[in-house]
Design a protein around this motif. Structure first.
Motif, PDB file in Angstrom:
ATOM      1  N   SER A 182      30.514  10.633 -14.197  1.00 19.04           N
ATOM      2  CA  SER A 182      31.699  10.011 -14.611  1.00 19.04           C
ATOM      3  C   SER A 182      32.558  10.731 -15.631  1.00 19.04           C
ATOM      4  CB  SER A 182      31.240   8.646 -15.155  1.00 19.04           C
ATOM      5  OG  SER A 182      30.430   8.655 -16.348  1.00 19.04           O
ATOM      6  N   SER A 183      33.747  10.346 -16.151  1.00 21.40           N
ATOM      7  CA  SER A 183      34.765  11.009 -16.894  1.00 21.40           C
ATOM      8  C   SER A 183      33.963  11.015 -18.320  1.00 21.40           C
ATOM      9  CB  SER A 183      36.037  10.279 -16.785  1.00 21.40           C
ATOM     10  OG  SER A 183      36.829  10.885 -17.578  1.00 21.40           O
ATOM     11  N   LYS A 196      37.264  14.642 -16.961  1.00 23.62           N
ATOM     12  CA  LYS A 196      37.550  14.201 -18.249  1.00 23.62           C
ATOM     13  C   LYS A 196      38.925  13.660 -18.155  1.00 23.62           C
ATOM     14  CE  LYS A 196      37.385  14.428 -23.066  1.00 23.62           C
ATOM     15  NZ  LYS A 196      37.126  13.132 -23.243  1.00 23.62           N
ATOM     16  N   SER A 197      39.146  12.179 -18.790  1.00 22.00           N
ATOM     17  CA  SER A 197      40.319  11.785 -18.946  1.00 22.00           C
ATOM     18  C   SER A 197      41.562  12.639 -19.468  1.00 22.00           C
ATOM     19  CB  SER A 197      40.411  10.581 -19.298  1.00 22.00           C
ATOM     20  OG  SER A 197      39.671   9.377 -18.774  1.00 22.00           O
ATOM     21  N   ASN A 250      41.874   4.563 -16.168  1.00 22.63           N
ATOM     22  CA  ASN A 250      41.201   3.898 -17.193  1.00 22.63           C
ATOM     23  C   ASN A 250      42.130   3.254 -17.923  1.00 22.63           C
ATOM     24  OD1 ASN A 250      39.767   3.206 -19.608  1.00 22.63           O
ATOM     25  ND2 ASN A 250      38.401   5.012 -19.545  1.00 22.63           N
ATOM     26  N   LYS A 295      39.356   1.870 -13.383  1.00 22.16           N
ATOM     27  CA  LYS A 295      38.127   1.566 -14.181  1.00 22.16           C
ATOM     28  C   LYS A 295      38.504   0.356 -15.196  1.00 22.16           C
ATOM     29  CE  LYS A 295      35.129   4.356 -16.947  1.00 22.16           C
ATOM     30  NZ  LYS A 295      34.696   5.665 -17.081  1.00 22.16           N
ATOM     31  N   SER A 319      25.102   4.832 -24.031  1.00 18.64           N
ATOM     32  CA  SER A 319      24.496   3.565 -23.664  1.00 18.64           C
ATOM     33  C   SER A 319      23.145   3.650 -23.588  1.00 18.64           C
ATOM     34  CB  SER A 319      25.133   3.040 -22.218  1.00 18.64           C
ATOM     35  OG  SER A 319      24.353   3.964 -21.108  1.00 18.64           O
ATOM     36  N   SER A 329      29.394   1.631 -13.199  1.00 21.90           N
ATOM     37  CA  SER A 329      29.154   2.337 -14.442  1.00 21.90           C
ATOM     38  C   SER A 329      28.692   1.520 -15.707  1.00 21.90           C
ATOM     39  CB  SER A 329      30.472   2.993 -14.870  1.00 21.90           C
ATOM     40  OG  SER A 329      30.513   3.587 -16.166  1.00 21.90           O
ATOM     41  N   GLY A 341      25.071   2.200 -18.278  1.00 25.29           N
ATOM     42  CA  GLY A 341      23.521   1.902 -18.268  1.00 25.29           C
ATOM     43  C   GLY A 341      22.436   2.454 -17.369  1.00 25.29           C
ATOM     44  N   CYS A 380      26.502   8.820 -17.102  1.00 26.63           N
ATOM     45  CA  CYS A 380      27.122   9.602 -18.118  1.00 26.63           C
ATOM     46  C   CYS A 380      26.271   9.806 -19.260  1.00 26.63           C
ATOM     47  CB  CYS A 380      28.537   9.058 -18.483  1.00 26.63           C
ATOM     48  SG  CYS A 380      29.402   9.904 -20.200  1.00 26.63           S
ATOM     49  N   SER A 381      25.592   9.001 -20.105  1.00 25.63           N
ATOM     50  CA  SER A 381      25.012   9.075 -21.204  1.00 25.63           C
ATOM     51  C   SER A 381      23.746   9.725 -20.953  1.00 25.63           C
ATOM     52  CB  SER A 381      24.525   7.767 -21.720  1.00 25.63           C
ATOM     53  OG  SER A 381      25.880   7.018 -22.357  1.00 25.63           O
TER      54      SER A 381
END
Ligand SMILES: Cc1cc2nc3c(=O)[nH]c(=O)nc-3n(C[C@H](O)[C@H](O)[C@H](O)COP(=O)(O)O)c2cc1C
Length: 324
Positions: A20-21, A45-46, A128, A165, A213, A240, A242, A263-264
């Protein structure tokens, strides 16, 4: 690996896992690393609306000089042309779909730029919407209009799939998703994990809350994906928040997601952990006798699960009204 392939936004993904971004998708090197380790797609990336508009007037100038300085520098060092070059480069070196992302607070000024993104070769566009309803004189209809105006403008300039998003704080998420679909949106990411403030009591100051997260945050998301995916509309859902293991991804797929963003966990364990997550999904499928993701996707969505709202209600009563 074809066993893990899914369709998302009409695109072929060799795995449901999408990076994810974030900064993890901000350079050609990182994007290639994601593809080499089994990502099904990448969301870049945004780019911020403010960068596109070359405007720092998101608040009266001079009110927050530190923020003004930061934004001025940020805009200078992250030019819009660089972003278009990142898209072109990503398309040149990757075989997986490339989905740029725009972080916006309104539909003012910047939407025409979406055409440049499509022309640079983007496979889809993720938006987003960082919209906080902080004006007590505006009602929910006013807030919803921000989304609808945005979609209307974007649909006029691009033909590539559009994904919104969203956060989960709508008065009726299912209504909003339905309205997105009716307006031609192809997918929703459920959900964005917004920047949240925390308080440092020693410094008596506002500080950012945990940026990454935890696995526990899925509980906010699972129910809504299970609900949204069982509606009679053909909007795609990307889960998206967790997802920290292959098992977490399987949960969202069972709830009905078409793809799952991570992501995290990749910040914590490194991009190569994608490979391990794909293996975990595949091993689970082998154990359960599934030959493709489509065979089990949505098996536990709201429609297919045969213990509907009454079940949730009675579970709730059972756990929370116990004497001891
Ligand atoms: C350091 C960091 C940077 C992020 N940057 C962006 C961004 O530029 N655009 C965006 O849409 N989301 C951004 N996100 C949100 C992630 O894409 C993702 O939706 C969120 O972290 C929840 O997923 P996770 O639980 O797998 O981390 C960022 C998240 C983190 C941790």
């Amino acid at each position: 690996m074809e066993k893990l392939s899914v369709k998302y936004l009409g695109l072929h993904l060799k795995s449901p896992l999408i990076v994810s971004s974030s900064r993890l998708t901000s350079t050609p090197g990182l994007l290639k690393e994601a593809e080499d380790n089994g990502a099904g797609a990448v969301v870049l990336k945004s780019l911020f609306e403010e960068q596109i508009n070359h405007s720092i007037n998101i608040h009266p100038p001079g009110l927050y000089p530190e923020a003004d300085d930061y934004l001025a520098n940020y805009i200078k060092s992250n030019s819009v042309e660089e972003y278009l070059n990142l898209i072109r480069k990503a398309k040149e070196i990757l075989n997986i779909p490339v989905i740029p992302s725009i972080n916006c607070i309104s539909s003012e000024g910047w939407t025409g730029f979406a055409k440049n993104i499509a022309d640079a070769g983007a496979d889809a566009l993720e938006i987003n919407v960082f919209f906080l309803p902080v004006d007590r004189k505006k009602n929910s209809v006013d807030s919803e209009k921000v989304y609808f105006n945005l979609i209307e403008k974007l649909k006029k300039v691009v033909n590539i799939p559009i994904v919104i998003k969203i956060g989960f704080r709508f008065s009726n998420i299912l209504y909003m998703i339905d309205q997105f679909y009716m307006r031609g949106v192809n997918g929703v990411v459920m959900f964005n994990r917004f920047y949240e403030p925390d308080v440092n009591i020693d410094k008596i100051d506002i500080v950012p809350a945990a940026i990454f997260s935890t696995e526990n945050e899925k509980r906010h998301v699972l129910r809504w994906i299970a609900m949204a995916s069982s509606q009679d509309i053909k909007i795609d859902i990307s889960a998206s928040t967790g997802v920290h293991s292959g098992a977490d991804a399987v949960k969202y797929l069972l709830a009905g997601a078409h793809s799952v963003q991570v992501c995290s966990v990749l910040y914590n364990k490194g991009i190569p952990f994608l490979r391990e997550m794909n293996k975990q999904i595949e091993n689970w499928m082998d154990r359960k006798g599934f030959g493709s993701v489509e065979e089990f996707r949505g098996k536990l969505n709201w429609h297919n699960y045969n213990k509907p709202i009454v079940f949730e209600r009675t579970q709730f009563m059972k756990y929370f009204s116990a004497e001891d």
